[in-house]
Structures are given as structure tokens and as C-alpha cells.
Design a protein around this motif. Structure first.
Motif, short mmCIF file in Angstrom:
data_model
loop_
_atom_site.label_atom_id
_atom_site.label_comp_id
_atom_site.label_asym_id
_atom_site.label_seq_id
_atom_site.Cartn_x
_atom_site.Cartn_y
_atom_site.Cartn_z
N PHE A 92 0.75 -1.20 -0.15
CA PHE A 92 -0.02 0.01 0.02
C PHE A 92 0.87 1.34 0.18
CE2 PHE A 92 0.70 -1.05 4.45
CZ PHE A 92 1.00 0.27 5.04
N ALA A 93 0.31 2.52 -0.14
CA ALA A 93 1.01 3.67 -0.41
C ALA A 93 0.40 5.05 0.31
CB ALA A 93 1.47 3.93 -1.48
N LEU A 94 0.94 5.76 0.82
CA LEU A 94 0.34 7.21 1.15
C LEU A 94 0.70 8.13 0.31
CD1 LEU A 94 1.14 6.85 5.09
CD2 LEU A 94 -0.86 6.06 4.08
N ASN A 95 -0.41 9.16 0.18
CA ASN A 95 -0.05 10.34 -0.68
C ASN A 95 0.83 11.04 0.02
OD1 ASN A 95 -1.01 9.80 -3.36
ND2 ASN A 95 -3.08 10.04 -2.76
N LEU A 96 1.70 11.81 -0.75
CA LEU A 96 2.25 13.09 -0.25
C LEU A 96 2.28 14.29 -1.23
CD1 LEU A 96 5.82 11.50 0.76
CD2 LEU A 96 3.67 12.10 2.19
N VAL A 97 1.37 15.41 -0.67
CA VAL A 97 1.05 16.41 -1.68
C VAL A 97 1.39 17.94 -1.21
CG1 VAL A 97 -0.76 17.41 -2.72
CG2 VAL A 97 -0.85 14.97 -2.45
N CYS A 98 2.16 18.53 -1.93
CA CYS A 98 2.34 20.02 -1.69
C CYS A 98 1.83 20.62 -2.97
CB CYS A 98 3.85 20.36 -1.88
SG CYS A 98 4.53 19.50 -0.32
N PHE A 99 0.85 21.61 -2.96
CA PHE A 99 0.05 22.29 -4.08
C PHE A 99 0.01 23.79 -3.83
CE2 PHE A 99 -3.72 22.84 -6.99
CZ PHE A 99 -2.84 22.24 -8.02
#
Length: 340
Positions: free
Chosen positions: A95-102
Motif C-alpha cells: 500500500f502507499a500514502l500520498n504526499l502532496v504539496c500544491f
């Protein structure tokens, strides 16, 4: 507002240079845990933590700013790149977790497209999206924290090649040079399309094939370029002989290298290999290609010689660019780590 123009650098070319990074990591205090089978000491591709005699957790994280104009394509590339470390260790993605900068000023539909692209690649990998974390930032950045699993007895390290092994590279080189040409409006449609297809390609398929053969070492070739990753593989124990004429190249890459469309990351990589590799016998263009940062690059495998041809044939069924690029030799006194 333009999506790509907000970013000063993109893809794995934005990585901190290997020289700088090594200096920073050497300063860190450490706590020893015998269940932590792989940490950052060997510059391996992911951390591995033993849970039982037959099960270990693989943990890795990767994110960067965009290198292409289309947000969904960016999401697919970033996700494929983040999962690659698990495949290089011989593991399976769980599984994975999102990493977001926007940036707050950009249209949120762009962010939606990035996340959809990432989710598409997770689905292809048969891996679950389990959540994530997001913040507003001046530049867009996206990636994944990825969890995988592997049998502790079947971990494939990046620095355990054996003398006599054959080196296989599963993807063509030149992504960084094509992206540089693209930013300058010089890239051909053929080169751009080939680079995007290569970056979006999961290393899952090559990794599945390599498990059927005696692969002694493996690493994925990313922002540090082929030469730096090869140096990490040799680890001062052996010498890797690489035939530059056998290197698989993306369309027009040699031409872009001749035109000096180099990247800052490529120059950082060149500084790192100075004194470790003799580049004098190859053309300046090939020097650039060897140091070129690869975003979501292929796997570099060190395979037992009597199985290399069969292994290559199996990998080429799904990854036709894969090819044999060299061999592992005994390191003689005062000999270079890499011979080109």
C-alpha cells in the motif's frame, strides 16, 4: 495559470547531490535495532524491517516537483518512481500514502488529476491507496510513502554483485536530457513520447521476472544517474565494466547530449564520480548520458553469467529496451571502480 512553469526543477533531477547527501547523513545520531535489516548505511534502495522469520516490511518514500505539463501524467510518473525501490529490493508493494504539496492559487482540478494518475499506477501494481498528507506550497510536489513486503532470506541488495556476473539494464537512458530539451522547446515528439512512456512504466514486470533467476544485486537507476548507482553497486569490492556502445538510449538522446543540454543534477553526479571513474576514453556526449539523472529509470541487475541470457529474454517480453551492458570483474589494486 501554467502547471509546469511554477516549478524551478522537476523529477529526480531535483535530488540533493550524492556528495552533499553523504555529508549530511554522516552527521546523524543512530539507534541500532537488530530487526532493521537495511538502513541508509549502504545507500540501498529502501529500508527493510524484519517482522518474523519469513516476513519483512519494506518502507520507502519518494516525491518531487513536475517534469511534464500534464498533471495526470505527472501523477503516474511520480507513483511509478516511488514504488520502484520496493521492486529493486525483490519485494511486493502492499500500500502507499500520498504526499502532496500544491499551490493554493492553482486550479484544484489539476491536483485531482495528479492524484488520479497516482491512483491509476497503484491499481496497476495491485496496491492500495491508504491515505496521505497534503499542504499548500509555492510549488507542486507529489509522491508516495510506500510499504512493501519481502522474505528476509530473499532480499536483493544493491551492493552484493559477484565476480563474473553480467549486468542488465531494463530501461533506456536519457530521460533527463530529453526533459531538458523539452523545457527548451527542442525535444522531438518521438523523444518526448518515448521518455514519458518509459517514466510511466512500472518496474514491477522486470522485477517479477528477475525473481526466477540468480540475481545477486539490483538497484533502480534514478536521479544519481547510471554511474553513481553503479558505483554504489560496486561498493569498492569489485569493478564493473560497462560497454557504452551497448547502452540502450531513448530517441535523440545522443544528439541532445552532443548539444550540451546537460542538467544541474547531471553536473552534481559528475562531481561525485570524479576520481572514481576514468571518463577520458569516452565521448563528452556519453559522459553526459552516464551522469544523466533518470526519473523513474530502470533496474540495474547483476545476474549469474550462466543465467543472464535467459533472464534478459524473460525481461524483454515486457521490457524490450532491456539489454546486457557489462560485467562484474575482480577489482585489482588501484583499479577504477567502473571501467568504461
Amino acid at each position: 495559470m501554467d502547471f509546469l512553469s511554477q516549478c524551478t526543477s522537476g523529477g529526480c533531477g531535483a535530488k540533493i547531490g550524492p556528495n552533499e547527501l553523504a555529508g549530511l547523513l554522516s552527521e546523524l545520531p543512530k539507534f541500532s535495532d537488530e530487526k532493521l535489516l537495511v538502513d541508509f548505511d549502504s545507500s540501498d534502495d529502501a529500508a527493510v524491517y524484519q517482522l518474523s522469520e519469513e516476513l519483512a516490511l519494506i518502507s520507502t518514500v519518494d516525491f518531487f516537483s513536475p517534469m511534464v505539463e500534464d498533471p495526470r501524467t505527472f501523477g503516474r510518473i511520480a507513483a511509478a518512481n516511488a514504488m520502484s525501490d520496493v521492486y529493486a529490493m525483490g519485494g511486493e508493494v502492499l500500500f502507499a500514502l500520498n504526499l502532496v504539496c500544491f499551490p493554493e492559487k492553482l486550479e484544484k482540478q489539476m491536483l485531482s488529476e495528479i492524484l488520479i494518475g497516482g491512483a491509476e499506477k497503484l491499481k496497476e501494481a495491485h496496491a492500495s491507496l491508504a491515505g496521505g498528507h497534503s499542504i499548500y506550497d509555492h510549488e507542486s510536489k507529489y509522491g508516495l510513502a510506500v510499504a512493501g513486503q519481502v522474505n528476509p532470506k530473499k532480499i536483493i541488495h544493491n551492493n552484493t554483485p559477484e565476480v563474473g556476473d553480467v549486468l542488465i539494464l531494463t530501461k533506456a537512458l536519457g530521460v533527463g536530457l530529453i526533459l531538458s530539451a523539452l523545457r527548451g522547446g527542442l525535444a522531438s515528439i518521438e523523444a518526448e513520447s518515448a521518455a514519458i512512456a518509459s517514466m510511466e512504466r512500472l518496474n514491477k514486470y522486470a522485477a517479477q521476472k528477475m525473481k526466477m533467476f540468480p540475481v545477486h544485486a539490483c538497484t533502480d537507476v534514478t536521479g544519481f544517474g547510471l554511474l553513481v548507482h553503479a558505483i554504489e553497486m560496486a561498493d569498492e569490492k569489485v569493478t564493473l565494466v560497462i560497454d557504452t556502445e551497448q547502452l540502450p538510449l531513448l530517441p535523440d538522446v545522443y544528439h541532445y547530449a552532443e548539444e550540451f543540454l546537460a542538467t544541474a543534477a547531471g553536473q552534481r553526479n559528475r562531481q561525485f564520480v570524479e576520481g572514481k571513474v576514468d571518463l577520458s576514453s569516452i565521448t563528452p556526449a556519453f559522459q553526459e548520458i552516464l551522469c544523466d539523472p533518470q526519473t523513474s529509470g530502470g533496474l540495474l541487475l547483476s545476474v549469474a553469467p550462466n543465467s543472464a541470457a535467459e533472464c534478459l529474454k524473460a525481461i524483454q517480453k515486457d521490457d524490450p529496451a532491456a539489454t546486457i551492458i557489462g560485467e562484474v570483474c575482480k577489482k585489482e589494486l588501484n583499479q577504477s571502480i567502473i571501467i568504461l
